[in-house]
Design a protein around this motif. Structure first.
Motif, short mmCIF file in Angstrom:
data_model
loop_
_atom_site.label_atom_id
_atom_site.label_comp_id
_atom_site.label_asym_id
_atom_site.label_seq_id
_atom_site.Cartn_x
_atom_site.Cartn_y
_atom_site.Cartn_z
N LEU A 47 0.95 -1.16 -0.07
CA LEU A 47 0.10 -0.15 0.11
C LEU A 47 0.81 1.46 -0.15
N ILE A 48 1.96 1.18 0.75
CA ILE A 48 3.12 2.42 0.75
C ILE A 48 3.47 2.59 -0.69
N ILE A 49 4.16 1.48 -1.24
CA ILE A 49 4.46 1.59 -2.72
C ILE A 49 3.42 2.26 -3.65
N ASN A 50 2.12 1.80 -3.56
CA ASN A 50 1.16 2.19 -4.63
C ASN A 50 0.93 3.76 -4.08
N ALA A 51 0.86 4.25 -2.70
CA ALA A 51 0.49 5.43 -2.49
C ALA A 51 1.73 6.42 -2.96
N GLU A 52 3.02 5.81 -2.97
CA GLU A 52 4.01 6.81 -3.13
C GLU A 52 4.01 7.04 -5.03
N GLU A 53 3.29 6.01 -5.57
CA GLU A 53 3.34 6.14 -6.84
C GLU A 53 2.04 6.88 -7.51
N ILE A 54 0.96 7.13 -6.79
CA ILE A 54 -0.13 7.62 -7.51
C ILE A 54 0.11 9.14 -7.43
N ASP A 55 -0.96 9.58 -8.24
CA ASP A 55 -1.11 11.10 -8.27
C ASP A 55 -2.17 11.68 -7.25
#
Ligand code: HEC
Length: 150
Positions: free
Chosen positions: A111-119
């Motif tokens: 979830l952290i990785i996904n959140a880092e990548e999103i706009d």
């Protein structure tokens, strides 16, 4: 009837009804008992409450478009928590428990990785994070239905 015999009979009836109630509760709760002692249970349950806080803060962060809040909240329940769990608790938990617990911590990391990548401004991106959190929470449900702490 003698007063004392009557009182003893009443006490006996009360105590058997309490006992049978306890037995009923035991029989109805089919979850596997982890058998934690009081100290382990206190640590374990406080980790659990931390996970609930993480989920609450993640949802809040999604609603407020706040990536930093989501990432900070997820970090508490990822690898950091997995590492901090005392060995004595890990020794007591069966493989079937770890098969749900391990991936749950990993999903917080994901979830952290996904959140880092999103706009941050993208509502679809934020919706996908909410969906992922919902999927992650299936693990909370799966474990709670199968295990109890004592
Ligand atoms: C691998 C197993 C497992 C997973 C995964 C899990 N839990 Fe738990 N949780 C437990 C057990 C066991 C208990 C104790 C239940 C009992 O004894 O009745 C518990 C208890 C709790 C409690 C009660 C704490 C207290 O103070 O009494 C909360 C809140 C909680 N879990 C939240 C969560 C949340 C939120 C998630 C998912 C993000 C989660 N748990 C994932 C096993 C798990």
């Amino acid at each position: 009837m003698n007063k004392y015999i009557l009182v003893s009979l009443l006490l006996l009836i009360c105590s058997t009804s309490v006992n049978s109630k306890e037995i009923q509760i035991k029989n109805h709760d089919k979850r596997y008992n982890l058998g934690l002692n009081n100290e382990e249970k206190a640590i374990f349950l406080s980790e659990m409450r931390q996970m609930l806080t993480s989920v609450q803060q993640i949802m809040m962060g999604i609603g407020m478009n706040d990536k930093a809040m989501i990432i900070k909240a997820a970090r508490y329940s990822g690898n950091r928590m997995a590492r901090a769990t005392p060995q004595s608790i890990k020794d007591k938990t069966p493989v079937s428990f770890e098969q749900i617990g391990g991936p749950t911590h990993m999903m917080f990391e994901e979830l952290i990785i996904n959140a880092e990548e999103i706009d941050e401004g993208d509502t679809e991106d934020m919706a996908s994070l909410a969906e992922f959190t919902g999927i992650l929470m299936k693990n909370c449900l799966a474990c709670h239905v199968a295990f109890k702490a004592d």
